[in-house]
Scaffold this active site. Structure first.
Site, PDB file in Angstrom:
ATOM      1  N   ASP A   1      36.301  44.836  44.841  1.00  0.00           N
ATOM      2  CA  ASP A   1      36.351  43.404  44.543  1.00  0.00           C
ATOM      3  C   ASP A   1      34.939  42.857  44.637  1.00  0.00           C
ATOM      4  OD1 ASP A   1      37.540  40.744  44.204  1.00  0.00           O
ATOM      5  OD2 ASP A   1      36.954  40.449  46.301  1.00  0.00           O
TER       6      ASP A   1
ATOM      7  N   GLU B   1      37.226  44.867  38.604  1.00  0.00           N
ATOM      8  CA  GLU B   1      37.760  43.776  37.787  1.00  0.00           C
ATOM      9  C   GLU B   1      36.828  43.504  36.622  1.00  0.00           C
ATOM     10  OE1 GLU B   1      37.980  40.278  40.284  1.00  0.00           O
ATOM     11  OE2 GLU B   1      36.501  41.157  41.626  1.00  0.00           O
TER      12      GLU B   1
ATOM     13  N   CYS C   1      50.135  39.501  47.114  1.00  0.00           N
ATOM     14  CA  CYS C   1      50.230  40.328  48.317  1.00  0.00           C
ATOM     15  C   CYS C   1      50.303  41.797  47.887  1.00  0.00           C
ATOM     16  CB  CYS C   1      51.476  39.954  49.129  1.00  0.00           C
ATOM     17  SG  CYS C   1      51.817  41.079  50.499  1.00  0.00           S
TER      18      CYS C   1
ATOM     19  N   CYS D   1      54.017  43.443  49.234  1.00  0.00           N
ATOM     20  CA  CYS D   1      55.325  43.124  48.635  1.00  0.00           C
ATOM     21  C   CYS D   1      55.223  42.600  47.207  1.00  0.00           C
ATOM     22  CB  CYS D   1      56.069  42.112  49.512  1.00  0.00           C
ATOM     23  SG  CYS D   1      55.306  40.467  49.540  1.00  0.00           S
TER      24      CYS D   1
ATOM     25  N   CYS E   1      51.071  36.822  54.426  1.00  0.00           N
ATOM     26  CA  CYS E   1      52.065  36.661  53.366  1.00  0.00           C
ATOM     27  C   CYS E   1      53.319  35.989  53.929  1.00  0.00           C
ATOM     28  CB  CYS E   1      52.412  38.036  52.786  1.00  0.00           C
ATOM     29  SG  CYS E   1      53.696  37.950  51.508  1.00  0.00           S
TER      30      CYS E   1
ATOM     31  N   CYS F   1      56.554  38.774  53.477  1.00  0.00           N
ATOM     32  CA  CYS F   1      56.663  40.004  54.287  1.00  0.00           C
ATOM     33  C   CYS F   1      55.860  39.935  55.582  1.00  0.00           C
ATOM     34  CB  CYS F   1      56.245  41.227  53.481  1.00  0.00           C
ATOM     35  SG  CYS F   1      54.478  41.229  53.022  1.00  0.00           S
TER      36      CYS F   1
ATOM     37  N   ASP G   1      39.472  39.563  50.541  1.00  0.00           N
ATOM     38  CA  ASP G   1      38.772  40.438  49.600  1.00  0.00           C
ATOM     39  C   ASP G   1      39.308  41.871  49.629  1.00  0.00           C
ATOM     40  OD1 ASP G   1      37.198  38.286  48.878  1.00  0.00           O
ATOM     41  OD2 ASP G   1      35.618  38.765  50.315  1.00  0.00           O
TER      42      ASP G   1
END
Length: 418
Positions: A222, A316, A368, A371, A392, A395, A402
């Site tokens: 990232d 990315e 997340c 999940c 989250c 979950c 990051d």
């Protein structure tokens, strides 16, 4: 004999060269011719565009269009019209390569519209022209020691019109154990503060380097402005911020340069003949080049480390141009060099037999990794830039922002390759 494109492996080699005073003059002459040819092609197309806007069948306009089209197709019309291009020091490939460069610029525009149409090349303190290596002798083998552009020994190369010229660089390890390297397009250049380089496109049917051993490791990265990058393994690489470290010194040097520019213009002196202006211009150029070299070295080290230690690297696909519109982050984004970093990862992965892919960054931060819940849906609030850590709500998994994004990037890459 195979063409360069038909060879299986390709490699780019850039070396520092040390030309004599006469060789420097020849480089400048060929650079000027290359720019003149390119600009002549731009002028022809601009005039053609304007003439074709006239829809009326006027004879003089149609005659001019036909004349320009003929000049555009003729490879040697510029040498015919401008006798200085026939000078014995002018490389014949210099003109044809300039035309090829112009056509490549149009192809890039058609492929990527935001690349812009070709514009006139301005005269600057930098010099550059391209030539091409040829192999005419059928008796000699095709390698880096034969042909019009060739290595004379480990410290000298021969270039058409320039003759034998001394080179320096860390290229020997690459070339010592290979005897089937072919030299293709070659660029001779000078940067803004007077250092000369030669860049060669090399081709071969055998690999230039050995493939790296497999590690059975995969990683997602990232990229961000706070830290340079965060990996899916939880490693964080700090952003060195090379530009910011000299920003104050550079601004001071540029202000001094501006004052000397105003003084020279006020006194009616040419900037190229103004010693004080040229001396300060070199100071500014060296500061900027220092940042460029530091950043490039850092990106080289980071990219090769990732490629060596992982079989798959997923990043990315960032659109830096769009992100630069955010003025609050523009300096930080320009300083990290994301686009260059991704390009280095791409070519090094091919060179060393590894895999590199880019994925759409959409929702990589908001999702997340455990999940799959996307923040901002199911009555949950979207994460903001201030939310560096979060849990989250579905979950109850604790995330470092990051690291979670890097994990999602890796998962997207694995799905893309499946």
């Amino acid at each position: 004999m195979k063409t360069m494109s038909e060879l299986k492996y390709h490699y780019g080699l850039k070396m520092c060269i040390h030309p004599s005073t006469k060789q420097k003059q020849i480089i400048k002459m060929n650079s000027d011719v290359s720019r003149a040819v390119y600009n002549a092609m731009v002028a022809i197309d601009k005039e053609l565009y304007q003439l074709k806007q006239v829809k009326l069948p006027i004879d003089t306009i149609q005659t001019r269009i036909a004349e320009l089209e003929k000049r555009k197709k003729a490879q040697n019309h510029l040498a015919t019209h401008y006798t200085y291009m026939k000078h014995p020091y002018i490389d014949s490939h210099c003109r044809s390569m300039a035309m090829r460069s112009y056509k490549a610029a149009w192809n890039m525009f058609r492929k990527v519209h935001n690349a812009g149409t070709p514009n006139f090349h301005k005269k600057t303190y930098e010099e550059k022209y391209q030539t091409s290596g040829t192999y005419t002798s059928k008796k000699k083998p095709v390698n880096m020691w034969t042909g019009s552009i060739r290595f004379v020994d480990n410290k000298h190369i021969n270039i058409p019109k320039l003759g034998i010229i001394r080179v320096s660089g860390s290229y020997r390890k690459l070339l010592d154990n290979k005897d089937d390297i072919r030299i293709g397009t070659t660029t001779i250049s000078k940067n803004a503060f007077g250092i000369y380089y030669v860049s060669m496109q090399l081709g071969s049917d055998t690999p230039f380097v050995k493939e790296l051993p497999k590690t059975n490791s995969q990683v997602g990265i990232d990229l961000n402005t706070d830290n340079f990058l965060t990996t899916s393994e939880g490693n964080v690489i700090a952003n060195p911020r090379f530009y910011r470290t000299i920003k104050g010194r550079l601004a001071k040097a540029q202000r001094k340069l501006s004052r000397r520019y105003v003084r020279a213009k006020k006194e009616g002196r040419s900037l190229r003949d103004s010693k004080n202006y040229q001396k300060q211009r070199m100071v500014v150029s060296k500061l900027m080049n220092r940042v460029r070299n530091q950043r490039n070295k850092f990106l080289d080290e980071m990219s090769i480390t990732l490629i060596k230690n992982h079989d798959l690297v997923v990043a990315e696909n960032l659109r830096s141009k769009n992100m630069l519109k955010n003025h609050a982050l523009a300096m930080s984004i320009s300083d990290v060099g994301w686009r260059t970093f991704l390009q280095k990862l791409e070519y090094k992965s091919e060179l060393y037999g590894k895999t590199f892919v880019t994925v759409n960054p959409k929702n990589t931060t908001q999702t997340c990794s455990e999940c799959g819940h996307v923040m901002g849906t199911k009555d949950t609030d979207k994460l903001t830039l201030k939310d560096r850590e979060w849990t989250c709500p579905i979950c109850n998994t604790y995330h470092i922002r990051d690291v979670n994004a890097a994990k999602n990037i890796l998962n997207k890459g694995l799905k893309q390759l499946a």
